[in-house]
Scaffold this active site. Structure first.
Site, PDB file in Angstrom:
ATOM      1  N   LYS A   1       2.421   4.849 -11.380  1.00 14.17           N
ATOM      2  CA  LYS A   1       1.542   3.767 -10.935  1.00 14.17           C
ATOM      3  C   LYS A   1       1.499   2.644 -11.976  1.00 14.17           C
ATOM      4  O   LYS A   1       1.524   1.455 -11.630  1.00 14.17           O
ATOM      5  CB  LYS A   1       0.130   4.313 -10.683  1.00 14.17           C
TER       6      LYS A   1
ATOM      7  N   LEU B   1       0.817  -1.216   0.000  1.00 15.07           N
ATOM      8  CA  LEU B   1       0.000   0.000   0.000  1.00 15.07           C
ATOM      9  C   LEU B   1       0.852   1.268   0.000  1.00 15.07           C
ATOM     10  O   LEU B   1       0.316   2.373  -0.118  1.00 15.07           O
ATOM     11  CB  LEU B   1      -0.927   0.016   1.228  1.00 15.07           C
TER      12      LEU B   1
ATOM     13  N   TYR C   1       2.118  11.005 -12.038  1.00 10.26           N
ATOM     14  CA  TYR C   1       1.591  10.069 -11.048  1.00 10.26           C
ATOM     15  C   TYR C   1       1.072   8.808 -11.733  1.00 10.26           C
ATOM     16  O   TYR C   1       1.396   7.678 -11.325  1.00 10.26           O
ATOM     17  CB  TYR C   1       0.478  10.742 -10.243  1.00 10.26           C
TER      18      TYR C   1
ATOM     19  N   PRO D   1     -43.487  14.066  39.633  1.00 13.61           N
ATOM     20  CA  PRO D   1     -44.385  13.172  40.391  1.00 13.61           C
ATOM     21  C   PRO D   1     -45.805  13.733  40.475  1.00 13.61           C
ATOM     22  O   PRO D   1     -46.011  14.932  40.711  1.00 13.61           O
ATOM     23  CB  PRO D   1     -43.730  13.117  41.773  1.00 13.61           C
ATOM     24  N   GLY D   2     -46.780  12.863  40.222  1.00 16.89           N
ATOM     25  CA  GLY D   2     -48.178  13.247  40.319  1.00 16.89           C
ATOM     26  C   GLY D   2     -48.724  13.986  39.112  1.00 16.89           C
ATOM     27  O   GLY D   2     -49.919  14.288  39.061  1.00 16.89           O
TER      28      GLY D   2
ATOM     29  N   ASN E   1     -11.527   7.088  -6.235  1.00 17.42           N
ATOM     30  CA  ASN E   1     -11.407   7.869  -5.009  1.00 17.42           C
ATOM     31  C   ASN E   1     -11.922   7.055  -3.829  1.00 17.42           C
ATOM     32  O   ASN E   1     -13.079   6.635  -3.818  1.00 17.42           O
ATOM     33  CB  ASN E   1     -12.208   9.171  -5.123  1.00 17.42           C
TER      34      ASN E   1
END
Length: 378
Positions: free
Chosen positions: A108, A54, A104, A290-291, A133
């Site tokens: 490659k 890689l 590039y 509560p209540g 990509n």
């Protein structure tokens, strides 16, 4: 136990691949990165059973470094394997730019050809992947990925530049890349893997490939940022949207993981909207003192689900054309969902001596112009 060498171990793809490999009990990982020497490499090569190559150069200071970093290092790697008579399979992460005549792409393509020649000479297996990509967590922004740059800038309140919103992007997700690579380590190819034949050369690819315009990516990522304010959730049934959203969140600054919600507070407790979606309804958190009894209303189309997660209480329902009251006692001791059908007036009363917390789901986001809420005592 297989011993695997990963070159470029600290890079975007390498880092993701290694985290997956570490979860495999029968795989030992050897990491090679820019801090290692060639002597380290030759020592590592002796015992490996598989090589993930890689390492590469994307943005060198000098154009000549493309060939040295991509072709030159590949040549050294393969010579090392031959010198040690190691026929371990080699998988290389190449690029679709290998078809282009820029520096590039040329470097490659030259590295790819080295592998094909190596396979002919030694009989070793090689896997050449021409990747488009790649996006996902840990990709370096402002380097070679528009998605990474956009995610980073938007998450950090920085401007993004979209030179041509109609630019077509072909994307593959990092986890799909890693899964495909590991399938080769395991000795088989995924069913949806396709290969491009070029005479005696075989180029592998990763699926799925997502095709989207650059401007559409920017719009989606900006909508993810806005979703905090409008409490929306993207359409997770869309695979690309789901993967882009996960990627975007990975670029949030560590001091921005949390965000406040608007609590509507009164003497009875509070009501807070948590999530709103157009296709899956709305989720809210209701806290009752509560209540206290809340509700005493019914709906024509809106239907709800109540789930008490803290405290105890009672949910009462009555069909609007009946006098029979249905009662459901609920508490956090036994989590139970109560459906609230249309045409039933309903309320919820806190029977405990502490706050009662209820998760409430409704099948549509609240619309003040069409509240569909009719008050009627149970």
């Amino acid at each position: 136990m297989k011993t695997v060498l990963v070159t470029g171990a600290n890079g975007f793809i390498g880092r993701n691949l290694i985290t997956h490999l570490y979860m495999l009990e029968d795989v030992e990982v050897i990491r090679f990165n820019s801090k290692n020497t060639l002597e380290d490499l030759f020592e590592m090569i002796k015992k490996v059973d598989f090589v993930f190559h890689l390492a590469g150069v994307n943005r060198p200071q000098d154009v000549s470094d493309f060939m040295q970093g991509n072709f030159g290092f590949t040549s050294i790697l393969l010579e090392g394997l031959k010198n040690h008579h190691n026929k371990a399979p080699v998988l290389i992460a190449s690029s679709i730019q290998a078809t282009m005549d820029n520096p590039y792409g040329q470097s490659k393509r030259a590295a790819e050809n080295l592998l094909f020649e190596y396979a002919k000479e030694t009989g070793s297996k090689v896997f050449v992947y021409r990747l488009p990509n790649v996006f996902g967590k840990w990709c370096k922004p402002n380097y070679n990925s528009a998605v990474a740059t956009f995610c980073h800038n938007i998450a950090n309140d920085q401007l993004i530049t979209v030179n041509d919103p109609n630019t077509i992007m072909n994307l593959v997700y990092i986890d799909d890349v890693v899964n495909e690579f590991i399938s080769q380590l395991r000795g088989y190819e995924e069913v949806d893997n396709t290969c491009i034949q070029d005479l005696d050369k075989e180029y592998h690819s990763v699926r799925p490939v997502y095709t989207i315009k650059l401007g559409e990516i920017a719009v989606q990522l900006n909508s993810f940022k806005a979703s905090r304010e409008n409490r929306s959730i993207p359409d997770m049934s869309n695979e690309l949207t789901k993967k882009l959203y996960s990627t975007y969140l990975s670029y949030l600054p560590t001091d921005r993981f949390s965000y406040p919600l608007k609590m509507n507070v009164d003497k009875r407790g509070s009501f807070t909207e948590f999530i709103k979606t157009l296709d899956r309804g709305q989720v809210s958190v209701n806290i009752s003192k509560p209540g206290i009894t809340k509700g005493n209303h019914w709906h024509h189309t809106k239907c709800e689900k109540f789930l008490v997660v803290s405290g105890k209480g009672i949910i009462r329902l009555r069909s609007i054309d009946s006098e029979k009251v249905l009662e459901y006692f609920v508490s956090s001791n036994k989590l139970e969902v109560v459906n609230i059908p249309v045409g039933y007036t309903h309320n919820i009363e806190n029977l405990g001596d502490a706050d009662m917390v209820t998760i409430m789901w409704v099948n549509e986001p609240f619309n003040s112009d069409k509240p569909d809420t009719i008050f009627l005592e149970v």
